[in-house]
Motif scaffolding. Sequence first.
Motif, PDB file in Angstrom:
ATOM      1  N   ARG A   1       2.256   9.835 -10.083  1.00  0.00           N
ATOM      2  CA  ARG A   1       1.617   9.625 -11.388  1.00  0.00           C
ATOM      3  C   ARG A   1       0.149  10.009 -11.464  1.00  0.00           C
ATOM      4  NH1 ARG A   1       4.434   5.751 -15.187  1.00  0.00           N
ATOM      5  NH2 ARG A   1       6.388   5.401 -14.107  1.00  0.00           N
ATOM      6  N   CYS A   2      -0.531  10.041 -10.360  1.00  0.00           N
ATOM      7  CA  CYS A   2      -1.995  10.173 -10.417  1.00  0.00           C
ATOM      8  C   CYS A   2      -2.504  11.421  -9.697  1.00  0.00           C
ATOM      9  CB  CYS A   2      -2.670   8.954  -9.790  1.00  0.00           C
ATOM     10  SG  CYS A   2      -1.846   7.374 -10.103  1.00  0.00           S
ATOM     11  N   LEU A   3      -1.789  11.798  -8.649  1.00  0.00           N
ATOM     12  CA  LEU A   3      -2.263  12.858  -7.764  1.00  0.00           C
ATOM     13  C   LEU A   3      -2.514  14.175  -8.492  1.00  0.00           C
ATOM     14  CD1 LEU A   3      -1.003  13.489  -4.182  1.00  0.00           C
ATOM     15  CD2 LEU A   3      -1.109  15.416  -5.740  1.00  0.00           C
ATOM     16  N   VAL A   4      -1.663  14.470  -9.472  1.00  0.00           N
ATOM     17  CA  VAL A   4      -1.784  15.740 -10.187  1.00  0.00           C
ATOM     18  C   VAL A   4      -3.184  15.909 -10.778  1.00  0.00           C
ATOM     19  CG1 VAL A   4      -0.793  14.787 -12.319  1.00  0.00           C
ATOM     20  CG2 VAL A   4      -0.680  17.232 -11.906  1.00  0.00           C
ATOM     21  N   CYS A   5      -3.801  14.826 -11.200  1.00  0.00           N
ATOM     22  CA  CYS A   5      -5.164  14.913 -11.752  1.00  0.00           C
ATOM     23  C   CYS A   5      -6.229  14.494 -10.736  1.00  0.00           C
ATOM     24  CB  CYS A   5      -5.291  14.030 -12.986  1.00  0.00           C
ATOM     25  SG  CYS A   5      -4.337  14.628 -14.403  1.00  0.00           S
ATOM     26  N   HIS A   6      -6.007  13.363 -10.090  1.00  0.00           N
ATOM     27  CA  HIS A   6      -7.069  12.824  -9.221  1.00  0.00           C
ATOM     28  C   HIS A   6      -7.032  13.408  -7.806  1.00  0.00           C
ATOM     29  CE1 HIS A   6      -8.628  10.012 -12.180  1.00  0.00           C
ATOM     30  NE2 HIS A   6      -7.388   9.676 -12.484  1.00  0.00           N
ATOM     31  N   GLN A   7      -6.014  14.214  -7.487  1.00  0.00           N
ATOM     32  CA  GLN A   7      -5.903  14.944  -6.211  1.00  0.00           C
ATOM     33  C   GLN A   7      -5.575  14.023  -5.026  1.00  0.00           C
ATOM     34  OE1 GLN A   7      -6.214  18.580  -6.491  1.00  0.00           O
ATOM     35  NE2 GLN A   7      -5.973  17.768  -8.548  1.00  0.00           N
ATOM     36  N   ALA A   8      -5.014  14.629  -3.987  1.00  0.00           N
ATOM     37  CA  ALA A   8      -4.568  13.866  -2.809  1.00  0.00           C
ATOM     38  C   ALA A   8      -5.732  13.169  -2.115  1.00  0.00           C
ATOM     39  CB  ALA A   8      -3.851  14.795  -1.837  1.00  0.00           C
ATOM     40  N   ASP A   9      -6.917  13.795  -2.180  1.00  0.00           N
ATOM     41  CA  ASP A   9      -8.074  13.192  -1.511  1.00  0.00           C
ATOM     42  C   ASP A   9      -8.879  12.288  -2.442  1.00  0.00           C
ATOM     43  OD1 ASP A   9      -9.333  14.970  -3.197  1.00  0.00           O
ATOM     44  OD2 ASP A   9     -10.408  16.048  -1.613  1.00  0.00           O
TER      45      ASP A   9
ATOM     46  N   ILE B   1       0.838  -1.194   0.000  1.00  0.00           N
ATOM     47  CA  ILE B   1       0.000   0.000   0.000  1.00  0.00           C
ATOM     48  C   ILE B   1       0.878   1.251   0.000  1.00  0.00           C
ATOM     49  CG2 ILE B   1      -1.712   1.325   1.330  1.00  0.00           C
ATOM     50  CD1 ILE B   1      -2.969  -1.077   0.038  1.00  0.00           C
ATOM     51  N   ALA B   2       1.966   1.213   0.789  1.00  0.00           N
ATOM     52  CA  ALA B   2       2.878   2.361   0.834  1.00  0.00           C
ATOM     53  C   ALA B   2       3.509   2.599  -0.537  1.00  0.00           C
ATOM     54  CB  ALA B   2       3.957   2.127   1.889  1.00  0.00           C
ATOM     55  N   LYS B   3       3.857   1.506  -1.206  1.00  0.00           N
ATOM     56  CA  LYS B   3       4.414   1.640  -2.562  1.00  0.00           C
ATOM     57  C   LYS B   3       3.377   2.195  -3.515  1.00  0.00           C
ATOM     58  CE  LYS B   3       7.830  -2.081  -2.547  1.00  0.00           C
ATOM     59  NZ  LYS B   3       7.991  -3.498  -2.927  1.00  0.00           N
ATOM     60  N   GLY B   4       2.143   1.708  -3.361  1.00  0.00           N
ATOM     61  CA  GLY B   4       1.054   2.194  -4.211  1.00  0.00           C
ATOM     62  C   GLY B   4       0.818   3.680  -4.006  1.00  0.00           C
ATOM     63  N   LYS B   5       0.926   4.115  -2.759  1.00  0.00           N
ATOM     64  CA  LYS B   5       0.730   5.530  -2.428  1.00  0.00           C
ATOM     65  C   LYS B   5       1.796   6.397  -3.101  1.00  0.00           C
ATOM     66  CE  LYS B   5      -0.153   8.664   1.351  1.00  0.00           C
ATOM     67  NZ  LYS B   5      -0.429   8.847   2.757  1.00  0.00           N
ATOM     68  N   LYS B   6       3.029   5.881  -3.135  1.00  0.00           N
ATOM     69  CA  LYS B   6       4.130   6.614  -3.787  1.00  0.00           C
ATOM     70  C   LYS B   6       3.881   6.746  -5.286  1.00  0.00           C
ATOM     71  CE  LYS B   6       8.320   6.165  -1.165  1.00  0.00           C
ATOM     72  NZ  LYS B   6       9.276   5.132  -0.777  1.00  0.00           N
ATOM     73  N   ILE B   7       3.450   5.645  -5.891  1.00  0.00           N
ATOM     74  CA  ILE B   7       3.149   5.688  -7.330  1.00  0.00           C
ATOM     75  C   ILE B   7       2.013   6.681  -7.571  1.00  0.00           C
ATOM     76  CG2 ILE B   7       2.296   4.350  -9.310  1.00  0.00           C
ATOM     77  CD1 ILE B   7       3.626   1.882  -7.899  1.00  0.00           C
ATOM     78  N   TYR B   8       1.004   6.639  -6.704  1.00  0.00           N
ATOM     79  CA  TYR B   8      -0.129   7.564  -6.826  1.00  0.00           C
ATOM     80  C   TYR B   8       0.368   9.003  -6.777  1.00  0.00           C
ATOM     81  CZ  TYR B   8      -4.656   9.747  -6.218  1.00  0.00           C
ATOM     82  OH  TYR B   8      -5.760  10.537  -6.393  1.00  0.00           O
ATOM     83  N   ALA B   9       1.256   9.275  -5.820  1.00  0.00           N
ATOM     84  CA  ALA B   9       1.739  10.648  -5.624  1.00  0.00           C
ATOM     85  C   ALA B   9       2.496  11.155  -6.842  1.00  0.00           C
ATOM     86  CB  ALA B   9       2.622  10.715  -4.380  1.00  0.00           C
TER      87      ALA B   9
END
Length: 132
Positions: A35-43, A25-33
Amino acid sequence: MNIKQWSVLSLFIFCCAMSLQAQDIAKGKKIYATRCLVCHQADGGGVPNMNAPLDGASNVVGNNIARLVRIIKKGYNEKIALDGFYYSNAMTANPDLSDADIANVLSYVRTSWSNSASKITVAQVQAAKSKK
Ligand code: HEC
């Protein structure tokens, strides 16, 4: 081995398994941060009319894992209603992510915010890919 040794051993194995999951999950969170966060946002709320939310999205917590894997790999620009709304942006593809990366990032989004769906295993990602 006596019963006490057994219980210590099984506790040890249990803790290892738990920390492995936590790490995924921690690794997934890093990938999210990255690659994805810029569009889908932190929340996970996305941006209205622009980027779809992942928090509370029926597809994200649903059972069509093959679709989710395909979206991560190939990007997504279908312009069909998602839970009744349309999003003008196009999601970029992530062809370089490994099966483990995809499993980790999907596990992260399916268990974060208000989402509490099952995690995704590497085997599920591989099975999803072989379907298409
Ligand atoms: C450039 C912005 C952008 C990035 C970066 C991005 N997405 Fe998306 N994502 C979108 C948009 C926009 C949509 C909806 C597109 C549409 O409706 O045509 C979407 C849709 C989705 C969907 C489908 C949602 C549903 O309700 O069916 C998932 C799942 C998803 N994204 C996950 C991710 C993950 C995980 C990452 C990171 C690996 C990511 N996205 C990176 C913009 C982005």
